[in-house]
Design a protein around this motif. Sequence first.
Motif, PDB file in Angstrom:
ATOM      1  N   LEU A 216       0.732  -1.180   0.004  1.00 21.66           N
ATOM      2  CA  LEU A 216      -0.045   0.119   0.129  1.00 21.66           C
ATOM      3  C   LEU A 216       0.854   1.154   0.163  1.00 21.66           C
ATOM      4  CD1 LEU A 216      -2.970   1.053   0.279  1.00 21.66           C
ATOM      5  CD2 LEU A 216      -2.353   1.240   2.689  1.00 21.66           C
ATOM      6  N   ARG A 217       0.896   2.020  -1.065  1.00 18.51           N
ATOM      7  CA  ARG A 217       1.717   3.350  -1.089  1.00 18.51           C
ATOM      8  C   ARG A 217       1.085   4.375  -0.569  1.00 18.51           C
ATOM      9  NH1 ARG A 217       1.614   2.722  -7.520  1.00 18.51           N
ATOM     10  NH2 ARG A 217      -0.716   2.518  -6.592  1.00 18.51           N
ATOM     11  N   VAL A 218       1.629   4.945   0.480  1.00 11.21           N
ATOM     12  CA  VAL A 218       1.071   6.207   1.220  1.00 11.21           C
ATOM     13  C   VAL A 218       2.041   7.382   0.531  1.00 11.21           C
ATOM     14  CG1 VAL A 218       0.834   7.263   3.396  1.00 11.21           C
ATOM     15  CG2 VAL A 218       0.703   4.618   2.860  1.00 11.21           C
ATOM     16  N   GLY A 219       1.701   8.323  -0.126  1.00  8.56           N
ATOM     17  CA  GLY A 219       2.155   9.535  -0.508  1.00  8.56           C
ATOM     18  C   GLY A 219       2.247  10.549   0.590  1.00  8.56           C
ATOM     19  N   HIS A 220       3.456  11.425   0.782  1.00 14.16           N
ATOM     20  CA  HIS A 220       3.341  12.720   1.518  1.00 14.16           C
ATOM     21  C   HIS A 220       4.434  13.482   0.922  1.00 14.16           C
ATOM     22  CE1 HIS A 220       7.016  11.602   3.707  1.00 14.16           C
ATOM     23  NE2 HIS A 220       6.744  10.417   3.324  1.00 14.16           N
ATOM     24  N   ALA A 221       4.193  14.630   1.381  1.00 15.03           N
ATOM     25  CA  ALA A 221       4.874  15.740   0.606  1.00 15.03           C
ATOM     26  C   ALA A 221       6.329  16.004   1.589  1.00 15.03           C
ATOM     27  CB  ALA A 221       4.320  17.315   0.716  1.00 15.03           C
ATOM     28  N   TRP A 222       6.363  15.782   2.814  1.00 15.04           N
ATOM     29  CA  TRP A 222       7.601  15.883   3.576  1.00 15.04           C
ATOM     30  C   TRP A 222       7.508  15.491   4.930  1.00 15.04           C
ATOM     31  CZ3 TRP A 222       4.232  20.030   2.746  1.00 15.04           C
ATOM     32  CH2 TRP A 222       3.912  20.567   4.067  1.00 15.04           C
ATOM     33  N   SER A 223       6.211  15.198   5.784  1.00 11.79           N
ATOM     34  CA  SER A 223       6.267  14.928   7.075  1.00 11.79           C
ATOM     35  C   SER A 223       5.240  13.945   7.541  1.00 11.79           C
ATOM     36  CB  SER A 223       6.226  16.134   8.005  1.00 11.79           C
ATOM     37  OG  SER A 223       7.354  17.114   7.691  1.00 11.79           O
ATOM     38  N   ALA A 224       4.794  12.983   6.541  1.00  9.89           N
ATOM     39  CA  ALA A 224       3.860  12.082   6.779  1.00  9.89           C
ATOM     40  C   ALA A 224       2.902  12.594   7.733  1.00  9.89           C
ATOM     41  CB  ALA A 224       4.695  10.751   7.189  1.00  9.89           C
ATOM     42  N   ILE A 225       2.653  11.963   8.864  1.00 10.40           N
ATOM     43  CA  ILE A 225       1.584  12.013   9.834  1.00 10.40           C
ATOM     44  C   ILE A 225       2.334  12.574  11.142  1.00 10.40           C
ATOM     45  CG2 ILE A 225      -0.620  11.619  10.739  1.00 10.40           C
ATOM     46  CD1 ILE A 225      -1.091   9.300   9.075  1.00 10.40           C
TER      47      ILE A 225
ATOM     48  N   LEU B  83       5.871   4.268   2.598  1.00 14.58           N
ATOM     49  CA  LEU B  83       5.720   5.368   2.783  1.00 14.58           C
ATOM     50  C   LEU B  83       6.658   6.042   1.507  1.00 14.58           C
ATOM     51  CD1 LEU B  83       6.375   6.686   6.178  1.00 14.58           C
ATOM     52  CD2 LEU B  83       4.224   6.753   5.115  1.00 14.58           C
ATOM     53  N   LYS B  84       6.043   6.926   0.781  1.00 16.22           N
ATOM     54  CA  LYS B  84       6.835   7.550  -0.379  1.00 16.22           C
ATOM     55  C   LYS B  84       6.588   9.130  -0.411  1.00 16.22           C
ATOM     56  CE  LYS B  84       7.826   7.073  -5.167  1.00 16.22           C
ATOM     57  NZ  LYS B  84       9.213   6.482  -5.079  1.00 16.22           N
ATOM     58  N   ARG B  85       7.729   9.645  -0.265  1.00 18.07           N
ATOM     59  CA  ARG B  85       7.830  11.227  -0.483  1.00 18.07           C
ATOM     60  C   ARG B  85       7.677  11.773  -1.902  1.00 18.07           C
ATOM     61  NH1 ARG B  85      12.646  14.543   1.953  1.00 18.07           N
ATOM     62  NH2 ARG B  85      12.904  15.649  -0.176  1.00 18.07           N
ATOM     63  N   VAL B  86       6.624  12.392  -2.208  1.00 18.17           N
ATOM     64  CA  VAL B  86       6.418  13.038  -3.215  1.00 18.17           C
ATOM     65  C   VAL B  86       6.482  14.532  -3.438  1.00 18.17           C
ATOM     66  CG1 VAL B  86       5.636  10.694  -4.445  1.00 18.17           C
ATOM     67  CG2 VAL B  86       4.010  12.338  -3.419  1.00 18.17           C
ATOM     68  N   ASP B  87       7.072  15.140  -4.231  1.00 16.45           N
ATOM     69  CA  ASP B  87       6.890  16.574  -4.233  1.00 16.45           C
ATOM     70  C   ASP B  87       5.875  17.043  -5.325  1.00 16.45           C
ATOM     71  OD1 ASP B  87       8.880  17.286  -2.315  1.00 16.45           O
ATOM     72  OD2 ASP B  87      10.560  16.557  -3.922  1.00 16.45           O
ATOM     73  N   ASP B  88       4.604  16.630  -5.004  1.00 15.75           N
ATOM     74  CA  ASP B  88       3.449  16.634  -5.747  1.00 15.75           C
ATOM     75  C   ASP B  88       2.266  17.035  -5.297  1.00 15.75           C
ATOM     76  OD1 ASP B  88       1.298  16.260  -7.533  1.00 15.75           O
ATOM     77  OD2 ASP B  88       1.750  14.010  -7.582  1.00 15.75           O
ATOM     78  N   PRO B  89       1.778  18.354  -5.746  1.00 13.33           N
ATOM     79  CA  PRO B  89       0.715  18.829  -4.955  1.00 13.33           C
ATOM     80  C   PRO B  89      -0.694  18.102  -4.749  1.00 13.33           C
ATOM     81  CG  PRO B  89       1.429  20.366  -6.441  1.00 13.33           C
ATOM     82  CD  PRO B  89       1.918  19.288  -6.920  1.00 13.33           C
ATOM     83  N   ALA B  90      -0.599  17.145  -5.395  1.00  9.78           N
ATOM     84  CA  ALA B  90      -1.847  16.055  -5.421  1.00  9.78           C
ATOM     85  C   ALA B  90      -1.296  14.797  -4.555  1.00  9.78           C
ATOM     86  CB  ALA B  90      -2.247  15.675  -6.844  1.00  9.78           C
ATOM     87  N   GLY B  91      -0.166  14.726  -4.040  1.00  7.79           N
ATOM     88  CA  GLY B  91       0.304  13.704  -3.135  1.00  7.79           C
ATOM     89  C   GLY B  91       0.661  12.324  -4.043  1.00  7.79           C
ATOM     90  N   GLY B  92       0.666  12.374  -5.503  1.00 11.60           N
ATOM     91  CA  GLY B  92       0.828  11.247  -6.028  1.00 11.60           C
ATOM     92  C   GLY B  92      -0.304  10.482  -6.750  1.00 11.60           C
TER      93      GLY B  92
END
Length: 287
Positions: free
Chosen positions: A91-100, A122-131
């Motif tokens: 299960l891929r969980v996208g986040h911009a920088w700090s998860a939860i 967990l996958k950090r993505v620099d994407d306004p839509a979180g991937g």
Amino acid sequence: MTVGIHHLRTYLMAIDEGSISKAAARLHMAQSAVSRRLAELERHVKQPLLERSAEGVQPTVAGKMFCAKADAAVTAFDDAMRSDLHRVRALRVGHAWSAIGVYTSEILRRWQEANPEVLVRLKRVDDPAGGLTSGLSDVAIMRTRIGRRSLHEELLVMEPRVVAVPSGCPLISAGEVLLRDLVDYPLVINSFSGTTSLDLWDEGGQPAVAVEVDTIDDWQSYIAAGVGIGVTPASTAWMHPHAEISYLPLRDAPAVPVYLVWASNNRHPALHCFIQLARNVVAEGIE
């Protein structure tokens, strides 16, 4: 020339390593072969995907968008080619920088105990839509609203803000920091996936913007160098401590909403179990 999955793997490796020579070593290929493969890919998509310099390579603006799609394509290909198709993919969980934030470790720990057969990635993505719109993630942790009808958004928690200042900043010795105390300090703003804008201040009493960046890494680098200060959710201090940056409570700044967001048509069998676990852990932390 036929472009295939090996071109995408090579591109992703070059991005991960930040260097064509290091990517070649990881792929057990000649550097010239890696360069040729990357050039073939760029010719196929008809635009540059990499900025090359003496320091290495980094994605262009188009390359950042392409990277998300390439990662999703490689993940889908690998899933299709697995021999153990009876197993549920990660299960891929996208986040911009700090998860939860402070809840992240507890959520992952409980998930592993209850569902050891399904990995949460967990996958950090620099994407306004979180991937989510690129297929890079199944669920995203967002601190800004996307507002698309195809996506479900659920408020998980409200997070206080802090101010990030470089070592030696006079604000460190202050007993309390308010928004008005920051007006004379230039700001470093993550304009791509951040939560801070000049709208936090009243018009006419706003600080200057020193520089706008696209990633948390660049944001921290400019602050550590004394170019400016930053305002960010408190989870940044938890997830991204920095030896040359102090994070100070910002008493009168509005809290930042943290949302779980997922596509209405996502059918991953572990999705709703993960969402419920996140709700439970956050609720216990609030009580």
